[in-house]
Scaffold this motif. Structure first.
Motif, mmCIF file in Angstrom:
data_model
loop_
_atom_site.group_PDB
_atom_site.id
_atom_site.type_symbol
_atom_site.label_atom_id
_atom_site.label_comp_id
_atom_site.label_asym_id
_atom_site.label_seq_id
_atom_site.Cartn_x
_atom_site.Cartn_y
_atom_site.Cartn_z
ATOM 1 N N GLY A 70 0.812 -1.215 0.000
ATOM 2 C CA GLY A 70 0.000 0.000 0.000
ATOM 3 C C GLY A 70 0.845 1.264 0.000
ATOM 4 N N THR A 71 1.914 1.267 0.785
ATOM 5 C CA THR A 71 2.751 2.468 0.878
ATOM 6 C C THR A 71 3.347 2.817 -0.479
ATOM 7 N N ASN A 152 -8.432 3.458 8.072
ATOM 8 C CA ASN A 152 -7.857 2.316 8.787
ATOM 9 C C ASN A 152 -8.163 2.334 10.279
ATOM 10 N N ASP A 177 -6.916 5.554 -1.811
ATOM 11 C CA ASP A 177 -6.209 4.527 -1.071
ATOM 12 C C ASP A 177 -7.286 3.548 -0.590
ATOM 13 N N GLN A 180 -7.844 -0.405 2.938
ATOM 14 C CA GLN A 180 -8.746 -0.965 3.959
ATOM 15 C C GLN A 180 -10.118 -1.285 3.384
ATOM 16 N N SER A 202 -3.341 -3.355 -0.844
ATOM 17 C CA SER A 202 -2.213 -3.986 -0.161
ATOM 18 C C SER A 202 -2.549 -5.449 0.122
ATOM 19 N N HIS A 204 -1.348 -7.645 2.338
ATOM 20 C CA HIS A 204 -1.416 -8.194 3.697
ATOM 21 C C HIS A 204 -2.630 -7.729 4.487
ATOM 22 N N LYS A 205 -3.477 -6.905 3.877
ATOM 23 C CA LYS A 205 -4.749 -6.571 4.535
ATOM 24 C C LYS A 205 -5.851 -7.475 3.996
HETATM 25 N N1 PLP Z 1 -3.087 2.832 3.536
HETATM 26 C C1 PLP Z 1 -3.865 2.410 4.539
HETATM 27 C C2 PLP Z 1 -5.242 2.951 4.659
HETATM 28 C C3 PLP Z 1 -3.386 1.476 5.459
HETATM 29 O O1 PLP Z 1 -4.168 1.063 6.460
HETATM 30 C C4 PLP Z 1 -2.056 0.995 5.312
HETATM 31 C C5 PLP Z 1 -1.486 0.070 6.317
HETATM 32 O O2 PLP Z 1 -1.864 0.073 7.473
HETATM 33 C C6 PLP Z 1 -1.295 1.448 4.233
HETATM 34 C C7 PLP Z 1 -1.833 2.371 3.366
HETATM 35 C C8 PLP Z 1 0.107 0.940 3.999
HETATM 36 O O3 PLP Z 1 0.069 -0.331 3.399
HETATM 37 P P1 PLP Z 1 1.341 -1.305 3.473
HETATM 38 O O4 PLP Z 1 1.451 -1.762 4.880
HETATM 39 O O5 PLP Z 1 1.005 -2.413 2.517
HETATM 40 O O6 PLP Z 1 2.506 -0.522 3.006
#
Ligand code: PLP
Length: 404
Positions: A70-71, A152, A177, A180, A202, A204-205
Protein backbone atom coordinates in the motif's frame (compact mmCIF):
# COMPACT_ATOMS: atom_id res chain seq x y z
CA UNK A 1 -4.69 -19.07 22.64
CA UNK A 2 -4.32 -15.58 21.22
CA UNK A 3 -7.27 -13.63 19.91
CA UNK A 4 -6.38 -11.48 16.94
CA UNK A 5 -8.55 -8.38 16.84
CA UNK A 6 -6.06 -6.38 14.82
CA UNK A 7 -6.89 -7.39 11.26
CA UNK A 8 -6.60 -3.81 9.98
CA UNK A 9 -2.90 -4.02 10.83
CA UNK A 10 -2.41 -7.29 9.00
CA UNK A 11 -4.18 -10.57 8.20
CA UNK A 12 -2.82 -14.11 8.17
CA UNK A 13 -2.03 -15.69 4.81
CA UNK A 14 -4.86 -18.07 3.91
CA UNK A 15 -3.83 -21.72 3.42
CA UNK A 16 -5.10 -21.63 -0.17
CA UNK A 17 -2.93 -18.58 -0.80
CA UNK A 18 0.13 -20.25 0.69
CA UNK A 19 -0.53 -23.37 -1.37
CA UNK A 20 -0.81 -21.35 -4.59
CA UNK A 21 2.53 -19.65 -3.84
CA UNK A 22 4.40 -22.82 -2.91
CA UNK A 23 5.67 -23.92 -6.37
CA UNK A 24 7.13 -20.51 -7.11
CA UNK A 25 9.97 -20.63 -4.58
CA UNK A 26 11.91 -23.70 -5.78
CA UNK A 27 10.14 -25.52 -8.60
CA UNK A 28 8.98 -22.76 -10.94
CA UNK A 29 11.33 -19.94 -10.14
CA UNK A 30 12.27 -18.51 -13.53
CA UNK A 31 12.58 -14.79 -14.02
CA UNK A 32 9.32 -13.73 -15.71
CA UNK A 33 11.38 -11.62 -18.13
CA UNK A 34 13.34 -14.68 -19.34
CA UNK A 35 12.29 -16.06 -22.71
CA UNK A 36 12.96 -19.70 -21.79
CA UNK A 37 10.32 -22.15 -20.56
CA UNK A 38 10.91 -21.52 -16.89
CA UNK A 39 10.52 -17.77 -17.37
CA UNK A 40 7.44 -18.22 -19.52
CA UNK A 41 5.84 -20.29 -16.79
CA UNK A 42 6.32 -17.65 -14.12
CA UNK A 43 5.24 -14.94 -16.60
CA UNK A 44 2.04 -16.93 -17.09
CA UNK A 45 1.48 -17.10 -13.33
CA UNK A 46 2.04 -13.34 -12.92
CA UNK A 47 -0.43 -12.61 -15.74
CA UNK A 48 -3.00 -14.99 -14.20
CA UNK A 49 -2.67 -13.10 -10.92
CA UNK A 50 -3.09 -9.82 -12.78
CA UNK A 51 -6.38 -11.10 -14.22
CA UNK A 52 -7.54 -12.14 -10.73
CA UNK A 53 -6.76 -8.74 -9.19
CA UNK A 54 -8.42 -6.99 -12.15
CA UNK A 55 -11.54 -9.14 -11.64
CA UNK A 56 -11.76 -8.09 -8.00
CA UNK A 57 -11.58 -4.42 -9.04
CA UNK A 58 -13.60 -4.74 -12.27
CA UNK A 59 -10.93 -3.26 -14.50
CA UNK A 60 -8.62 -4.42 -17.28
CA UNK A 61 -5.58 -6.52 -16.29
CA UNK A 62 -3.44 -3.99 -18.21
CA UNK A 63 -4.44 -1.42 -15.61
CA UNK A 64 -2.91 -3.38 -12.73
CA UNK A 65 0.63 -2.50 -11.68
CA UNK A 66 2.08 -4.79 -8.99
CA UNK A 67 3.98 -3.06 -6.20
CA UNK A 68 5.46 -3.91 -2.80
CA UNK A 69 2.31 -2.83 -0.92
CA UNK A 70 0.00 0.00 0.00
CA UNK A 71 2.75 2.47 0.88
CA UNK A 72 4.46 2.10 -2.47
CA UNK A 73 1.16 2.25 -4.36
CA UNK A 74 0.21 5.48 -2.58
CA UNK A 75 3.62 7.03 -3.18
CA UNK A 76 3.61 5.97 -6.82
CA UNK A 77 0.16 7.49 -7.33
CA UNK A 78 1.07 10.86 -5.82
CA UNK A 79 4.61 11.12 -7.18
CA UNK A 80 3.61 9.68 -10.53
CA UNK A 81 1.13 12.50 -11.08
CA UNK A 82 2.82 15.39 -9.27
CA UNK A 83 6.55 14.98 -9.97
CA UNK A 84 6.24 15.91 -13.70
CA UNK A 85 4.72 19.28 -12.70
CA UNK A 86 7.67 19.97 -10.42
CA UNK A 87 10.07 18.91 -13.19
CA UNK A 88 8.41 21.28 -15.65
CA UNK A 89 8.13 24.11 -13.05
CA UNK A 90 4.38 24.21 -13.60
CA UNK A 91 1.97 25.00 -10.77
CA UNK A 92 -0.04 22.10 -9.39
CA UNK A 93 -2.48 21.68 -6.53
CA UNK A 94 -3.30 18.49 -4.63
CA UNK A 95 -6.45 18.02 -2.57
CA UNK A 96 -6.26 15.35 0.09
CA UNK A 97 -7.64 14.87 3.61
CA UNK A 98 -6.48 15.06 7.20
CA UNK A 99 -7.51 11.45 7.79
CA UNK A 100 -5.30 9.76 5.20
CA UNK A 101 -2.78 7.11 6.13
CA UNK A 102 0.73 8.50 6.51
CA UNK A 103 1.67 6.83 3.23
CA UNK A 104 -0.42 9.56 1.55
CA UNK A 105 -0.08 12.33 4.16
CA UNK A 106 3.71 12.28 4.40
CA UNK A 107 4.05 12.02 0.60
CA UNK A 108 1.72 15.05 0.28
CA UNK A 109 3.74 16.99 2.87
CA UNK A 110 6.95 16.18 1.02
CA UNK A 111 5.48 17.54 -2.24
CA UNK A 112 4.23 20.60 -0.38
CA UNK A 113 7.78 21.31 0.83
CA UNK A 114 8.94 21.08 -2.78
CA UNK A 115 6.41 23.58 -4.11
CA UNK A 116 3.13 21.74 -4.79
CA UNK A 117 0.11 23.44 -3.20
CA UNK A 118 -1.78 21.06 -0.94
CA UNK A 119 -5.22 21.33 0.69
CA UNK A 120 -5.88 18.94 3.59
CA UNK A 121 -9.65 18.64 4.03
CA UNK A 122 -11.11 18.16 7.49
CA UNK A 123 -13.74 15.42 7.86
CA UNK A 124 -17.04 15.82 9.72
CA UNK A 125 -17.38 14.58 13.30
CA UNK A 126 -18.04 11.05 12.00
CA UNK A 127 -14.77 11.03 10.13
CA UNK A 128 -16.34 11.42 6.70
CA UNK A 129 -15.08 13.90 4.11
CA UNK A 130 -17.84 15.98 2.46
CA UNK A 131 -17.95 16.01 -1.35
CA UNK A 132 -19.00 19.68 -1.23
CA UNK A 133 -15.75 20.49 0.58
CA UNK A 134 -13.83 18.85 -2.25
CA UNK A 135 -15.80 20.90 -4.76
CA UNK A 136 -15.12 24.14 -2.86
CA UNK A 137 -11.39 23.37 -2.68
CA UNK A 138 -10.95 22.80 -6.43
CA UNK A 139 -8.79 25.38 -8.20
CA UNK A 140 -7.91 25.83 -11.86
CA UNK A 141 -4.57 24.08 -11.32
CA UNK A 142 -5.88 21.20 -9.14
CA UNK A 143 -4.24 18.18 -10.75
CA UNK A 144 -4.97 15.43 -8.23
CA UNK A 145 -7.57 14.60 -5.58
CA UNK A 146 -6.58 11.80 -3.19
CA UNK A 147 -9.23 10.58 -0.75
CA UNK A 148 -9.06 7.19 0.95
CA UNK A 149 -11.87 4.66 0.55
CA UNK A 150 -12.08 3.37 4.12
CA UNK A 151 -10.21 4.76 7.08
CA UNK A 152 -7.86 2.32 8.79
CA UNK A 153 -8.59 3.59 12.30
CA UNK A 154 -12.36 4.12 12.28
CA UNK A 155 -13.45 2.06 9.27
CA UNK A 156 -15.43 5.09 7.99
CA UNK A 157 -16.20 4.73 4.29
CA UNK A 158 -15.68 7.90 2.27
CA UNK A 159 -17.99 8.99 -0.58
CA UNK A 160 -15.26 8.36 -3.14
CA UNK A 161 -17.62 7.75 -6.08
CA UNK A 162 -19.24 11.15 -5.59
CA UNK A 163 -15.94 12.93 -4.97
CA UNK A 164 -14.45 11.36 -8.10
CA UNK A 165 -17.38 12.55 -10.22
CA UNK A 166 -16.86 16.12 -8.99
CA UNK A 167 -13.09 16.04 -9.49
CA UNK A 168 -13.37 14.49 -12.92
CA UNK A 169 -15.82 17.14 -14.09
CA UNK A 170 -13.14 19.65 -13.11
CA UNK A 171 -10.43 17.81 -15.03
CA UNK A 172 -8.42 16.60 -12.01
CA UNK A 173 -7.17 13.03 -11.63
CA UNK A 174 -8.50 11.00 -8.70
CA UNK A 175 -6.59 8.60 -6.45
CA UNK A 176 -8.09 6.51 -3.68
CA UNK A 177 -6.21 4.53 -1.07
CA UNK A 178 -8.43 1.44 -0.97
CA UNK A 179 -6.08 -0.57 1.25
CA UNK A 180 -8.75 -0.97 3.96
CA UNK A 181 -11.59 -1.38 1.47
CA UNK A 182 -10.29 -4.06 -0.88
CA UNK A 183 -11.78 -7.43 -0.02
CA UNK A 184 -14.18 -5.85 2.48
CA UNK A 185 -16.52 -3.92 0.18
CA UNK A 186 -17.23 -4.39 -3.53
CA UNK A 187 -14.94 -2.20 -5.66
CA UNK A 188 -16.26 -1.55 -9.14
CA UNK A 189 -13.93 0.57 -11.26
CA UNK A 190 -16.26 0.34 -14.22
CA UNK A 191 -19.35 1.25 -12.18
CA UNK A 192 -19.44 3.22 -8.94
CA UNK A 193 -15.75 4.13 -9.23
CA UNK A 194 -15.55 4.71 -12.97
CA UNK A 195 -14.13 8.20 -12.38
CA UNK A 196 -11.30 6.94 -10.17
CA UNK A 197 -7.97 7.00 -12.03
CA UNK A 198 -5.65 5.45 -9.46
CA UNK A 199 -6.44 2.98 -6.66
CA UNK A 200 -4.09 1.40 -4.12
CA UNK A 201 -4.43 -2.03 -2.54
CA UNK A 202 -2.21 -3.99 -0.16
CA UNK A 203 -1.89 -7.78 -0.04
CA UNK A 204 -1.42 -8.19 3.70
CA UNK A 205 -4.75 -6.57 4.54
CA UNK A 206 -6.53 -9.19 2.43
CA UNK A 207 -4.94 -12.51 3.44
CA UNK A 208 -1.98 -12.37 1.02
CA UNK A 209 1.63 -11.92 2.18
CA UNK A 210 3.12 -8.73 3.55
CA UNK A 211 5.14 -6.82 0.97
CA UNK A 212 2.66 -7.31 -1.86
CA UNK A 213 0.21 -4.87 -3.39
CA UNK A 214 -0.96 -3.18 -6.54
CA UNK A 215 -1.85 0.17 -8.00
CA UNK A 216 -4.70 0.41 -10.49
CA UNK A 217 -3.72 2.92 -13.18
CA UNK A 218 -6.58 3.72 -15.53
CA UNK A 219 -5.71 3.33 -19.19
CA UNK A 220 -4.46 6.63 -20.61
CA UNK A 221 -3.22 8.03 -17.28
CA UNK A 222 0.43 9.09 -17.57
CA UNK A 223 2.42 8.15 -14.51
CA UNK A 224 6.08 8.97 -13.87
CA UNK A 225 7.74 5.88 -12.33
CA UNK A 226 9.28 5.93 -8.86
CA UNK A 227 11.88 3.29 -9.74
CA UNK A 228 14.05 3.40 -12.82
CA UNK A 229 15.40 0.28 -14.44
CA UNK A 230 13.87 -2.41 -16.61
CA UNK A 231 10.61 -2.07 -18.53
CA UNK A 232 8.62 -4.12 -16.00
CA UNK A 233 4.93 -3.46 -15.31
CA UNK A 234 4.52 -1.46 -18.54
CA UNK A 235 7.32 0.93 -17.57
CA UNK A 236 5.48 1.87 -14.41
CA UNK A 237 7.54 -0.06 -11.87
CA UNK A 238 11.03 -1.32 -12.68
CA UNK A 239 12.31 -4.40 -10.88
CA UNK A 240 11.97 -8.15 -11.18
CA UNK A 241 8.53 -9.15 -10.03
CA UNK A 242 7.94 -10.76 -6.62
CA UNK A 243 6.46 -13.83 -8.29
CA UNK A 244 5.36 -15.87 -5.22
CA UNK A 245 3.92 -12.73 -3.63
CA UNK A 246 2.06 -11.73 -6.79
CA UNK A 247 0.67 -15.26 -7.16
CA UNK A 248 -0.48 -15.08 -3.52
CA UNK A 249 -2.12 -11.71 -4.07
CA UNK A 250 -3.93 -13.09 -7.13
CA UNK A 251 -5.23 -16.10 -5.19
CA UNK A 252 -6.30 -13.87 -2.30
CA UNK A 253 -8.15 -11.62 -4.77
CA UNK A 254 -10.06 -14.61 -6.19
CA UNK A 255 -11.02 -15.71 -2.68
CA UNK A 256 -12.02 -12.17 -1.68
CA UNK A 257 -14.26 -11.84 -4.71
CA UNK A 258 -15.96 -15.17 -3.95
CA UNK A 259 -16.38 -14.12 -0.31
CA UNK A 260 -17.89 -10.75 -1.25
CA UNK A 261 -20.34 -12.64 -3.43
CA UNK A 262 -21.18 -15.01 -0.57
CA UNK A 263 -19.64 -18.08 -2.20
CA UNK A 264 -17.88 -20.77 -0.26
CA UNK A 265 -14.12 -20.47 -0.76
CA UNK A 266 -12.86 -23.43 1.25
CA UNK A 267 -11.18 -25.32 -1.52
CA UNK A 268 -7.79 -26.43 -0.33
CA UNK A 269 -7.53 -25.86 3.39
CA UNK A 270 -6.32 -28.65 5.66
CA UNK A 271 -9.05 -30.00 8.02
CA UNK A 272 -8.03 -27.93 11.05
CA UNK A 273 -7.58 -24.78 9.00
CA UNK A 274 -10.83 -25.43 7.17
CA UNK A 275 -12.54 -25.74 10.55
CA UNK A 276 -11.30 -22.36 11.52
CA UNK A 277 -12.28 -20.79 8.22
CA UNK A 278 -15.68 -22.37 8.26
CA UNK A 279 -16.34 -21.06 11.76
CA UNK A 280 -15.24 -17.60 10.58
CA UNK A 281 -17.48 -15.33 8.52
CA UNK A 282 -18.74 -16.72 5.23
CA UNK A 283 -20.00 -13.39 3.93
CA UNK A 284 -19.79 -9.65 4.59
CA UNK A 285 -23.21 -9.87 6.28
CA UNK A 286 -21.93 -12.50 8.73
CA UNK A 287 -18.85 -10.44 9.54
CA UNK A 288 -21.00 -7.33 10.07
CA UNK A 289 -23.24 -9.29 12.43
CA UNK A 290 -20.24 -10.50 14.47
CA UNK A 291 -18.77 -6.99 14.65
CA UNK A 292 -22.14 -5.51 15.59
CA UNK A 293 -22.62 -8.09 18.33
CA UNK A 294 -19.18 -7.35 19.80
CA UNK A 295 -19.78 -3.61 19.58
CA UNK A 296 -23.25 -3.72 21.12
CA UNK A 297 -22.17 -5.91 24.02
CA UNK A 298 -19.04 -3.82 24.73
CA UNK A 299 -21.20 -0.69 24.85
CA UNK A 300 -23.59 -2.42 27.22
CA UNK A 301 -20.85 -3.85 29.47
CA UNK A 302 -18.50 -0.87 29.67
CA UNK A 303 -19.86 2.28 31.29
CA UNK A 304 -19.02 5.48 29.41
CA UNK A 305 -17.90 3.68 26.26
CA UNK A 306 -18.74 5.21 22.88
CA UNK A 307 -17.91 4.26 19.31
CA UNK A 308 -15.95 6.78 17.26
CA UNK A 309 -17.42 7.32 13.76
CA UNK A 310 -20.56 5.43 14.82
CA UNK A 311 -22.69 7.61 12.53
CA UNK A 312 -20.61 6.88 9.42
CA UNK A 313 -21.05 4.01 6.98
CA UNK A 314 -18.23 1.68 8.08
CA UNK A 315 -16.43 -1.38 6.77
CA UNK A 316 -17.84 -4.50 8.35
CA UNK A 317 -14.92 -5.40 10.61
CA UNK A 318 -13.84 -2.29 12.50
CA UNK A 319 -14.69 -0.83 15.92
CA UNK A 320 -12.97 2.28 17.27
CA UNK A 321 -13.95 2.40 20.92
CA UNK A 322 -13.50 5.38 23.20
CA UNK A 323 -13.55 4.82 26.95
CA UNK A 324 -13.19 8.17 28.66
CA UNK A 325 -10.62 8.32 31.44
CA UNK A 326 -8.99 5.09 30.36
CA UNK A 327 -5.68 5.33 28.52
CA UNK A 328 -6.10 3.46 25.23
CA UNK A 329 -2.44 2.58 24.91
CA UNK A 330 -2.18 1.20 28.45
CA UNK A 331 -5.39 -0.77 27.91
CA UNK A 332 -4.01 -2.19 24.69
CA UNK A 333 -0.90 -3.37 26.56
CA UNK A 334 -3.07 -4.91 29.31
CA UNK A 335 -5.17 -6.72 26.69
CA UNK A 336 -2.02 -7.96 24.98
CA UNK A 337 -0.92 -9.56 28.26
CA UNK A 338 -4.26 -11.35 28.33
CA UNK A 339 -3.94 -12.64 24.81
CA UNK A 340 -5.90 -10.07 22.82
CA UNK A 341 -4.24 -8.17 19.98
CA UNK A 342 -5.87 -4.75 19.58
CA UNK A 343 -4.50 -1.46 18.35
CA UNK A 344 -4.00 2.00 19.73
CA UNK A 345 -4.10 4.50 16.87
CA UNK A 346 -3.05 3.04 13.56
CA UNK A 347 -0.51 0.22 13.53
CA UNK A 348 1.97 2.46 11.85
CA UNK A 349 1.76 5.17 14.51
CA UNK A 350 1.64 2.90 17.54
CA UNK A 351 4.70 3.40 19.65
CA UNK A 352 4.43 7.14 19.10
CA UNK A 353 2.94 9.23 21.90
CA UNK A 354 1.07 11.50 19.47
CA UNK A 355 -2.71 11.22 19.60
CA UNK A 356 -4.28 9.77 16.47
CA UNK A 357 -4.35 12.41 13.72
CA UNK A 358 -7.54 10.83 12.42
CA UNK A 359 -9.48 11.16 15.68
CA UNK A 360 -8.16 14.68 16.30
CA UNK A 361 -9.23 15.69 12.76
CA UNK A 362 -12.74 14.43 13.62
CA UNK A 363 -12.83 16.85 16.54
CA UNK A 364 -11.83 14.64 19.47
CA UNK A 365 -9.59 16.27 22.04
CA UNK A 366 -6.10 14.75 22.34
CA UNK A 367 -7.25 13.25 25.67
CA UNK A 368 -10.31 11.63 24.05
CA UNK A 369 -8.12 10.34 21.24
CA UNK A 370 -5.78 8.84 23.85
CA UNK A 371 -8.79 7.09 25.38
CA UNK A 372 -9.62 5.33 22.12
CA UNK A 373 -8.49 2.02 20.72
CA UNK A 374 -9.30 -0.12 17.72
CA UNK A 375 -10.63 -3.65 17.43
CA UNK A 376 -10.68 -5.08 13.93
CA UNK A 377 -12.04 -8.53 13.07
CA UNK A 378 -10.84 -10.75 10.27
CA UNK A 379 -12.91 -13.17 8.20
CA UNK A 380 -11.42 -15.89 10.42
CA UNK A 381 -12.61 -14.40 13.74
CA UNK A 382 -14.91 -16.91 15.41
CA UNK A 383 -17.91 -16.58 17.75
CA UNK A 384 -15.80 -18.22 20.45
CA UNK A 385 -13.18 -15.53 20.19
CA UNK A 386 -15.82 -12.81 20.31
CA UNK A 387 -17.29 -14.43 23.45
CA UNK A 388 -13.85 -14.54 25.10
CA UNK A 389 -13.11 -10.95 24.12
CA UNK A 390 -16.41 -9.97 25.71
CA UNK A 391 -15.22 -11.48 28.98
CA UNK A 392 -11.69 -10.13 28.88
CA UNK A 393 -12.14 -6.54 27.65
CA UNK A 394 -14.81 -5.26 30.08
CA UNK A 395 -13.00 -6.93 33.00
CA UNK A 396 -9.70 -5.33 31.97
CA UNK A 397 -11.37 -1.92 31.76
CA UNK A 398 -12.95 -2.38 35.20
CA UNK A 399 -9.58 -3.34 36.71
CA UNK A 400 -8.02 -0.39 35.04
CA UNK A 401 -10.57 1.98 36.45
CA UNK A 402 -10.16 0.60 39.94
CA UNK A 403 -6.43 1.38 39.96
CA UNK A 404 -6.50 4.72 38.17
N1 PLP B 1 -3.09 2.83 3.54
C1 PLP B 1 -3.86 2.41 4.54
C2 PLP B 1 -5.24 2.95 4.66
C3 PLP B 1 -3.39 1.48 5.46
O1 PLP B 1 -4.17 1.06 6.46
C4 PLP B 1 -2.06 1.00 5.31
C5 PLP B 1 -1.49 0.07 6.32
O2 PLP B 1 -1.86 0.07 7.47
C6 PLP B 1 -1.30 1.45 4.23
C7 PLP B 1 -1.83 2.37 3.37
C8 PLP B 1 0.11 0.94 4.00
O3 PLP B 1 0.07 -0.33 3.40
P1 PLP B 1 1.34 -1.31 3.47
O4 PLP B 1 1.45 -1.76 4.88
O5 PLP B 1 1.01 -2.41 2.52
O6 PLP B 1 2.51 -0.52 3.01
Amino acid sequence: MRIDLDANATTPVLPEVLQAMQPFWRETYGNPSSAHQSGRRTRGAVEQARIAVASLLHCSPKEICFTSGGTESDNLALAGVLQPFLDRHEPAHLITTQIEHHAVLFAAESFERRGIEVTYLKPDSNGVVRPEDVEAALRPHTKLVSVMLANNETGAIQPVGKIARIAKAHGALVHTDAVQGAGKVPLDLSGEFKNVDLLSISGHKMYAPQGTGALFVRQGVELAPLFLGGPHERQRRAGTENVPGIVGLGRAAEIALAWLEGQNHHLLASPSEADREISGSQSPAELTARRNHLEKRLLALIPEATVNAAGAPRVSNTINLRIDNVDGEALMIALDLQGIAASFGSACTSGAAEPSHVLVAMGLTPKQAHSSFRLSLSRLTTDDEIAQALEIIPAAVARFRSVV
